[in-house]
Design an enzyme around this catalytic site. Structure first.
Site, PDB file in Angstrom:
ATOM      1  N   LYS A 105      46.174  39.966  50.036  1.00  0.00           N
ATOM      2  CA  LYS A 105      47.022  41.056  49.541  1.00  0.00           C
ATOM      3  C   LYS A 105      46.576  42.389  50.154  1.00  0.00           C
ATOM      4  O   LYS A 105      47.411  43.197  50.574  1.00  0.00           O
ATOM      5  CB  LYS A 105      46.936  41.116  48.012  1.00  0.00           C
ATOM      6  CG  LYS A 105      47.752  40.016  47.345  1.00  0.00           C
ATOM      7  CD  LYS A 105      47.352  39.796  45.896  1.00  0.00           C
ATOM      8  CE  LYS A 105      48.037  38.522  45.381  1.00  0.00           C
ATOM      9  NZ  LYS A 105      47.467  38.048  44.109  1.00  0.00           N
ATOM     10  N   GLN A 157      44.204  39.637  38.767  1.00  0.00           N
ATOM     11  CA  GLN A 157      44.215  38.331  39.436  1.00  0.00           C
ATOM     12  C   GLN A 157      43.877  37.231  38.425  1.00  0.00           C
ATOM     13  O   GLN A 157      42.820  37.259  37.804  1.00  0.00           O
ATOM     14  CB  GLN A 157      43.199  38.353  40.598  1.00  0.00           C
ATOM     15  CG  GLN A 157      43.237  37.129  41.481  1.00  0.00           C
ATOM     16  CD  GLN A 157      44.544  36.990  42.268  1.00  0.00           C
ATOM     17  OE1 GLN A 157      45.022  37.938  42.868  1.00  0.00           O
ATOM     18  NE2 GLN A 157      45.127  35.799  42.240  1.00  0.00           N
ATOM     19  N   ASP A 187      53.258  42.943  38.301  1.00  0.00           N
ATOM     20  CA  ASP A 187      53.259  41.479  38.251  1.00  0.00           C
ATOM     21  C   ASP A 187      54.228  40.980  37.167  1.00  0.00           C
ATOM     22  O   ASP A 187      54.498  39.782  37.082  1.00  0.00           O
ATOM     23  CB  ASP A 187      51.827  40.990  37.956  1.00  0.00           C
ATOM     24  CG  ASP A 187      51.437  39.821  38.844  1.00  0.00           C
ATOM     25  OD1 ASP A 187      52.254  39.443  39.702  1.00  0.00           O
ATOM     26  OD2 ASP A 187      50.332  39.293  38.665  1.00  0.00           O
TER      27      ASP A 187
END
Ligand code: NDP
Length: 295
Positions: A54, A98, A121
Protein backbone atom coordinates in the site's frame (compact mmCIF):
# COMPACT_ATOMS: atom_id res chain seq x y z
CA UNK A 1 -16.50 -21.69 -24.78
CA UNK A 2 -13.49 -19.90 -23.29
CA UNK A 3 -14.42 -17.09 -20.92
CA UNK A 4 -13.25 -13.54 -21.41
CA UNK A 5 -10.70 -12.41 -18.86
CA UNK A 6 -11.42 -9.56 -16.45
CA UNK A 7 -7.95 -8.10 -16.01
CA UNK A 8 -7.91 -6.57 -12.53
CA UNK A 9 -4.30 -5.46 -12.84
CA UNK A 10 -5.01 -3.40 -15.97
CA UNK A 11 -8.26 -1.93 -14.57
CA UNK A 12 -6.53 -1.03 -11.28
CA UNK A 13 -3.67 0.64 -13.22
CA UNK A 14 -6.19 2.74 -15.13
CA UNK A 15 -7.92 3.82 -11.90
CA UNK A 16 -4.58 4.68 -10.29
CA UNK A 17 -3.61 6.81 -13.27
CA UNK A 18 -6.92 8.70 -12.90
CA UNK A 19 -6.26 9.20 -9.17
CA UNK A 20 -2.67 10.37 -9.80
CA UNK A 21 -3.95 12.99 -12.25
CA UNK A 22 -6.52 14.22 -9.72
CA UNK A 23 -3.84 14.44 -7.01
CA UNK A 24 -1.71 16.67 -9.24
CA UNK A 25 -4.73 18.94 -9.69
CA UNK A 26 -5.59 18.96 -5.96
CA UNK A 27 -2.03 19.95 -5.10
CA UNK A 28 -1.92 22.70 -7.69
CA UNK A 29 -5.36 24.16 -6.99
CA UNK A 30 -5.76 23.65 -3.22
CA UNK A 31 -2.20 22.91 -2.00
CA UNK A 32 -3.61 19.67 -0.62
CA UNK A 33 -1.95 16.24 -0.65
CA UNK A 34 -4.23 13.34 0.30
CA UNK A 35 -2.77 11.35 3.22
CA UNK A 36 -3.27 7.73 4.24
CA UNK A 37 -2.30 6.13 7.57
CA UNK A 38 -2.08 2.35 7.76
CA UNK A 39 -2.01 1.16 11.35
CA UNK A 40 -0.18 -2.13 11.84
CA UNK A 41 -0.16 -3.99 15.15
CA UNK A 42 2.20 -6.96 15.54
CA UNK A 43 4.39 -8.76 13.03
CA UNK A 44 2.04 -10.86 10.90
CA UNK A 45 4.08 -11.37 7.69
CA UNK A 46 1.12 -11.12 5.31
CA UNK A 47 -0.03 -7.89 7.00
CA UNK A 48 3.48 -6.42 6.80
CA UNK A 49 3.56 -7.25 3.08
CA UNK A 50 0.12 -5.67 2.49
CA UNK A 51 1.17 -2.49 4.32
CA UNK A 52 4.40 -2.25 2.29
CA UNK A 53 2.45 -2.74 -0.96
CA UNK A 54 0.00 0.00 0.00
CA UNK A 55 2.83 2.41 0.87
CA UNK A 56 4.64 1.71 -2.40
CA UNK A 57 1.47 2.35 -4.36
CA UNK A 58 0.81 5.60 -2.45
CA UNK A 59 4.31 6.84 -3.24
CA UNK A 60 3.89 5.96 -6.91
CA UNK A 61 0.75 8.09 -7.32
CA UNK A 62 1.88 11.02 -5.15
CA UNK A 63 -0.23 10.26 -2.07
CA UNK A 64 1.27 10.98 1.38
CA UNK A 65 1.37 7.83 3.51
CA UNK A 66 2.49 6.81 6.98
CA UNK A 67 2.39 3.42 8.68
CA UNK A 68 2.33 3.70 12.48
CA UNK A 69 3.44 0.30 13.79
CA UNK A 70 2.81 -1.07 17.27
CA UNK A 71 4.26 -4.21 18.88
CA UNK A 72 2.23 -7.43 19.04
CA UNK A 73 1.65 -6.91 22.78
CA UNK A 74 0.34 -3.33 22.41
CA UNK A 75 -2.57 -2.62 24.73
CA UNK A 76 -6.06 -1.61 23.69
CA UNK A 77 -5.38 1.87 25.13
CA UNK A 78 -2.16 2.26 23.13
CA UNK A 79 -3.83 1.31 19.84
CA UNK A 80 -6.79 3.59 20.52
CA UNK A 81 -4.40 6.46 21.36
CA UNK A 82 -2.77 6.12 17.93
CA UNK A 83 -6.20 6.17 16.25
CA UNK A 84 -7.18 9.30 18.20
CA UNK A 85 -3.98 11.08 17.14
CA UNK A 86 -4.63 10.22 13.49
CA UNK A 87 -8.26 11.34 13.77
CA UNK A 88 -7.09 14.91 14.46
CA UNK A 89 -4.04 14.93 12.17
CA UNK A 90 -4.88 17.34 9.30
CA UNK A 91 -2.34 15.64 6.98
CA UNK A 92 -4.24 12.35 7.21
CA UNK A 93 -7.51 11.86 5.31
CA UNK A 94 -7.81 8.10 5.56
CA UNK A 95 -7.10 5.65 8.39
CA UNK A 96 -6.85 1.94 7.76
CA UNK A 97 -6.40 -0.53 10.59
CA UNK A 98 -4.67 -3.56 9.11
CA UNK A 99 -6.65 -6.68 10.02
CA UNK A 100 -6.44 -9.16 11.61
CA UNK A 101 -5.45 -7.57 14.92
CA UNK A 102 -3.77 -9.68 17.63
CA UNK A 103 -6.41 -11.73 19.48
CA UNK A 104 -6.23 -9.83 22.80
CA UNK A 105 -7.45 -6.60 21.18
CA UNK A 106 -11.11 -5.62 20.82
CA UNK A 107 -11.31 -5.20 17.02
CA UNK A 108 -14.87 -3.86 16.97
CA UNK A 109 -14.05 -1.17 19.55
CA UNK A 110 -10.87 -0.14 17.72
CA UNK A 111 -12.66 0.13 14.37
CA UNK A 112 -15.41 2.19 16.00
CA UNK A 113 -12.79 4.73 17.20
CA UNK A 114 -11.83 5.66 13.62
CA UNK A 115 -13.36 9.02 12.69
CA UNK A 116 -16.28 8.45 10.30
CA UNK A 117 -14.79 11.11 8.02
CA UNK A 118 -11.55 9.10 7.72
CA UNK A 119 -13.01 5.57 7.67
CA UNK A 120 -11.72 4.83 4.16
CA UNK A 121 -11.94 1.08 4.77
CA UNK A 122 -15.68 1.47 5.50
CA UNK A 123 -15.53 -0.84 8.52
CA UNK A 124 -16.86 1.58 11.15
CA UNK A 125 -20.06 -0.03 12.53
CA UNK A 126 -22.10 3.01 11.40
CA UNK A 127 -20.80 2.71 7.83
CA UNK A 128 -21.48 -1.05 7.78
CA UNK A 129 -24.97 -0.38 9.19
CA UNK A 130 -25.68 2.16 6.44
CA UNK A 131 -24.37 -0.29 3.86
CA UNK A 132 -26.93 -2.83 5.05
CA UNK A 133 -29.90 -0.40 5.02
CA UNK A 134 -32.07 0.62 2.14
CA UNK A 135 -31.69 4.27 1.01
CA UNK A 136 -28.71 4.85 3.31
CA UNK A 137 -25.30 5.76 1.92
CA UNK A 138 -22.15 4.93 3.90
CA UNK A 139 -19.35 7.55 3.95
CA UNK A 140 -17.09 4.95 2.31
CA UNK A 141 -17.61 1.48 0.89
CA UNK A 142 -15.25 -1.33 1.99
CA UNK A 143 -12.39 -1.60 -0.50
CA UNK A 144 -12.41 -5.24 -1.67
CA UNK A 145 -16.22 -5.31 -2.16
CA UNK A 146 -16.14 -1.89 -3.87
CA UNK A 147 -13.33 -3.16 -6.09
CA UNK A 148 -15.48 -6.11 -7.19
CA UNK A 149 -18.35 -3.82 -8.18
CA UNK A 150 -15.92 -1.53 -10.03
CA UNK A 151 -14.55 -4.54 -11.95
CA UNK A 152 -18.09 -5.43 -13.04
CA UNK A 153 -18.94 -1.82 -13.96
CA UNK A 154 -15.76 -1.17 -15.92
CA UNK A 155 -16.25 -4.44 -17.82
CA UNK A 156 -19.77 -3.34 -18.75
CA UNK A 157 -21.45 -6.19 -16.87
CA UNK A 158 -25.05 -5.41 -15.89
CA UNK A 159 -25.84 -6.09 -12.21
CA UNK A 160 -29.48 -4.99 -11.91
CA UNK A 161 -31.96 -7.86 -12.01
CA UNK A 162 -29.23 -10.49 -12.12
CA UNK A 163 -29.07 -13.56 -9.90
CA UNK A 164 -25.93 -13.14 -7.77
CA UNK A 165 -24.53 -15.85 -5.52
CA UNK A 166 -21.85 -14.95 -2.97
CA UNK A 167 -19.78 -17.75 -1.46
CA UNK A 168 -18.70 -16.52 1.99
CA UNK A 169 -20.20 -14.17 4.59
CA UNK A 170 -17.14 -12.60 6.23
CA UNK A 171 -17.31 -9.05 7.56
CA UNK A 172 -14.65 -7.88 5.12
CA UNK A 173 -15.73 -9.51 1.84
CA UNK A 174 -18.77 -11.81 1.64
CA UNK A 175 -21.26 -9.79 3.64
CA UNK A 176 -20.41 -6.28 2.37
CA UNK A 177 -20.20 -7.37 -1.29
CA UNK A 178 -23.63 -8.98 -0.90
CA UNK A 179 -25.00 -5.67 0.41
CA UNK A 180 -23.44 -3.74 -2.48
CA UNK A 181 -24.94 -6.17 -5.02
CA UNK A 182 -28.32 -5.81 -3.30
CA UNK A 183 -28.05 -2.00 -3.46
CA UNK A 184 -27.47 -2.42 -7.19
CA UNK A 185 -30.72 -4.44 -7.47
CA UNK A 186 -29.27 -7.92 -7.94
CA UNK A 187 -31.13 -10.82 -6.34
CA UNK A 188 -28.56 -12.06 -3.86
CA UNK A 189 -28.00 -15.45 -2.25
CA UNK A 190 -25.31 -15.70 0.44
CA UNK A 191 -23.68 -19.09 1.04
CA UNK A 192 -21.52 -20.23 3.95
CA UNK A 193 -20.07 -23.32 5.58
CA UNK A 194 -23.52 -24.66 6.54
CA UNK A 195 -25.14 -24.17 3.11
CA UNK A 196 -26.50 -27.44 1.73
CA UNK A 197 -25.79 -28.59 -1.82
CA UNK A 198 -23.59 -25.66 -2.81
CA UNK A 199 -23.17 -26.59 -6.50
CA UNK A 200 -26.95 -26.49 -7.02
CA UNK A 201 -27.05 -22.98 -5.52
CA UNK A 202 -24.02 -21.64 -7.39
CA UNK A 203 -25.33 -22.99 -10.72
CA UNK A 204 -28.20 -20.48 -10.43
CA UNK A 205 -25.77 -17.56 -10.50
CA UNK A 206 -25.45 -15.07 -13.34
CA UNK A 207 -22.76 -13.48 -11.17
CA UNK A 208 -20.79 -15.77 -8.85
CA UNK A 209 -18.46 -14.27 -6.24
CA UNK A 210 -16.14 -16.76 -4.53
CA UNK A 211 -14.73 -15.56 -1.18
CA UNK A 212 -14.24 -18.67 0.93
CA UNK A 213 -10.47 -19.07 1.28
CA UNK A 214 -10.56 -22.67 -0.03
CA UNK A 215 -8.12 -23.49 -2.83
CA UNK A 216 -9.89 -24.11 -6.18
CA UNK A 217 -13.15 -25.12 -4.49
CA UNK A 218 -15.41 -23.86 -7.29
CA UNK A 219 -15.44 -26.47 -10.06
CA UNK A 220 -16.64 -26.22 -13.64
CA UNK A 221 -19.92 -28.02 -12.91
CA UNK A 222 -20.71 -25.45 -10.17
CA UNK A 223 -21.00 -22.72 -12.81
CA UNK A 224 -23.84 -21.83 -15.17
CA UNK A 225 -22.57 -21.57 -18.77
CA UNK A 226 -21.87 -17.93 -19.57
CA UNK A 227 -21.84 -16.76 -15.92
CA UNK A 228 -19.55 -14.05 -14.58
CA UNK A 229 -17.12 -15.55 -12.04
CA UNK A 230 -15.22 -13.28 -9.65
CA UNK A 231 -12.53 -15.05 -7.63
CA UNK A 232 -11.63 -13.19 -4.44
CA UNK A 233 -9.68 -16.09 -2.96
CA UNK A 234 -5.97 -15.76 -2.37
CA UNK A 235 -4.63 -18.99 -0.90
CA UNK A 236 -0.98 -19.89 -0.58
CA UNK A 237 -0.01 -23.40 -1.69
CA UNK A 238 3.44 -24.97 -1.38
CA UNK A 239 5.42 -24.85 -4.60
CA UNK A 240 9.12 -25.79 -4.41
CA UNK A 241 9.60 -24.47 -7.97
CA UNK A 242 8.50 -20.95 -6.96
CA UNK A 243 11.07 -18.44 -5.71
CA UNK A 244 9.35 -18.03 -2.35
CA UNK A 245 8.48 -21.74 -2.02
CA UNK A 246 4.77 -21.07 -2.44
CA UNK A 247 2.35 -19.59 -4.92
CA UNK A 248 -1.05 -17.93 -4.60
CA UNK A 249 -4.14 -19.70 -5.91
CA UNK A 250 -7.78 -18.60 -5.97
CA UNK A 251 -11.00 -20.21 -4.72
CA UNK A 252 -11.93 -21.09 -8.30
CA UNK A 253 -10.53 -23.91 -10.42
CA UNK A 254 -9.56 -21.33 -13.05
CA UNK A 255 -8.44 -23.72 -15.80
CA UNK A 256 -11.66 -25.74 -15.81
CA UNK A 257 -14.11 -22.92 -14.97
CA UNK A 258 -12.87 -20.63 -17.75
CA UNK A 259 -14.19 -23.20 -20.24
CA UNK A 260 -17.74 -22.72 -18.88
CA UNK A 261 -17.95 -19.11 -17.66
CA UNK A 262 -18.62 -16.06 -19.83
CA UNK A 263 -16.29 -13.79 -17.84
CA UNK A 264 -13.71 -14.68 -15.22
CA UNK A 265 -11.10 -12.97 -13.05
CA UNK A 266 -7.72 -14.60 -12.53
CA UNK A 267 -6.28 -14.86 -9.02
CA UNK A 268 -3.79 -13.35 -8.56
CA UNK A 269 -4.38 -10.44 -10.91
CA UNK A 270 -8.12 -9.96 -10.43
CA UNK A 271 -9.65 -8.58 -7.25
CA UNK A 272 -6.35 -8.10 -5.33
CA UNK A 273 -5.07 -5.05 -7.25
CA UNK A 274 -8.56 -3.50 -7.09
CA UNK A 275 -8.54 -3.52 -3.28
CA UNK A 276 -5.57 -1.15 -3.19
CA UNK A 277 -6.96 0.98 -6.02
CA UNK A 278 -10.21 1.47 -4.05
CA UNK A 279 -8.26 2.36 -0.93
CA UNK A 280 -6.46 5.12 -2.82
CA UNK A 281 -9.74 6.23 -4.40
CA UNK A 282 -11.44 6.48 -0.99
CA UNK A 283 -8.49 8.45 0.43
CA UNK A 284 -8.73 10.89 -2.47
CA UNK A 285 -12.50 11.15 -1.92
CA UNK A 286 -11.91 11.97 1.75
CA UNK A 287 -9.33 14.64 0.89
CA UNK A 288 -11.72 16.21 -1.62
CA UNK A 289 -14.41 16.36 1.05
CA UNK A 290 -11.91 18.09 3.39
CA UNK A 291 -11.19 20.65 0.70
CA UNK A 292 -14.94 21.23 0.36
CA UNK A 293 -14.95 20.01 -3.24
CA UNK A 294 -17.35 17.19 -2.41
CA UNK A 295 -19.89 16.62 0.37
P1 NDP B 1 -13.06 -15.80 6.04
O1 NDP B 1 -12.33 -17.03 6.45
O2 NDP B 1 -13.24 -14.71 7.02
O3 NDP B 1 -14.51 -16.23 5.55
C1 NDP B 1 -14.69 -17.35 4.73
C2 NDP B 1 -16.16 -17.53 4.46
O4 NDP B 1 -16.29 -18.68 3.64
C3 NDP B 1 -17.00 -17.78 5.71
O5 NDP B 1 -18.22 -17.10 5.62
C4 NDP B 1 -17.20 -19.29 5.72
O6 NDP B 1 -18.44 -19.71 6.24
C5 NDP B 1 -17.19 -19.61 4.24
N1 NDP B 1 -16.69 -20.95 3.99
C6 NDP B 1 -15.53 -21.50 4.40
N2 NDP B 1 -15.44 -22.77 3.98
C7 NDP B 1 -16.57 -23.04 3.27
C8 NDP B 1 -17.06 -24.17 2.58
N3 NDP B 1 -16.37 -25.31 2.52
N4 NDP B 1 -18.26 -24.08 1.98
C9 NDP B 1 -18.97 -22.92 2.02
N5 NDP B 1 -18.55 -21.81 2.66
C10 NDP B 1 -17.36 -21.87 3.28
O7 NDP B 1 -12.34 -15.32 4.72
P2 NDP B 1 -12.31 -13.85 4.03
O8 NDP B 1 -13.66 -13.44 3.61
O9 NDP B 1 -11.50 -12.94 4.84
O10 NDP B 1 -11.43 -14.19 2.73
C11 NDP B 1 -11.89 -15.10 1.74
C12 NDP B 1 -10.80 -15.25 0.70
O11 NDP B 1 -10.59 -14.01 0.07
C13 NDP B 1 -9.43 -15.67 1.27
O12 NDP B 1 -8.77 -16.49 0.33
C14 NDP B 1 -8.70 -14.34 1.40
O13 NDP B 1 -7.30 -14.50 1.34
C15 NDP B 1 -9.23 -13.62 0.20
N6 NDP B 1 -9.19 -12.16 0.33
C16 NDP B 1 -8.71 -11.45 -0.73
C17 NDP B 1 -8.69 -10.09 -0.70
C18 NDP B 1 -8.19 -9.35 -1.89
O14 NDP B 1 -7.96 -8.17 -1.80
N7 NDP B 1 -8.04 -10.01 -3.02
C19 NDP B 1 -9.13 -9.32 0.48
C20 NDP B 1 -9.68 -10.15 1.52
C21 NDP B 1 -9.69 -11.53 1.43
P3 NDP B 1 -18.86 -19.49 7.81
O15 NDP B 1 -19.22 -18.05 7.92
O16 NDP B 1 -20.02 -20.39 7.99
O17 NDP B 1 -17.66 -19.86 8.60
Amino acid sequence: MAAKLIDGTAIAEAIQAEIAAEIVQLKAQYGLTPGLATVLVGNNHASQTYVRMKQRRCKKIGLHSIAPTLPADATQTQVEAVIHELNVDPAIHGILVQLPLPGHLDEEKILSQVSLAKDIDGFHPINIGKLAMKHRIPSFEPCTPAGIIELLDRTGIEIEGKEAVVLGRSNIVGLPVSMLLLKRNATVTICHSQTQNLPAVTRRADILIAAVGRTEMVKADWVKPGAVVIDVGSNSVDDPTAKRGYRLVGDVDFKAVKEVAGWITPSPGGVGPMTIAMLLKNTLLSAKRTAGILQ
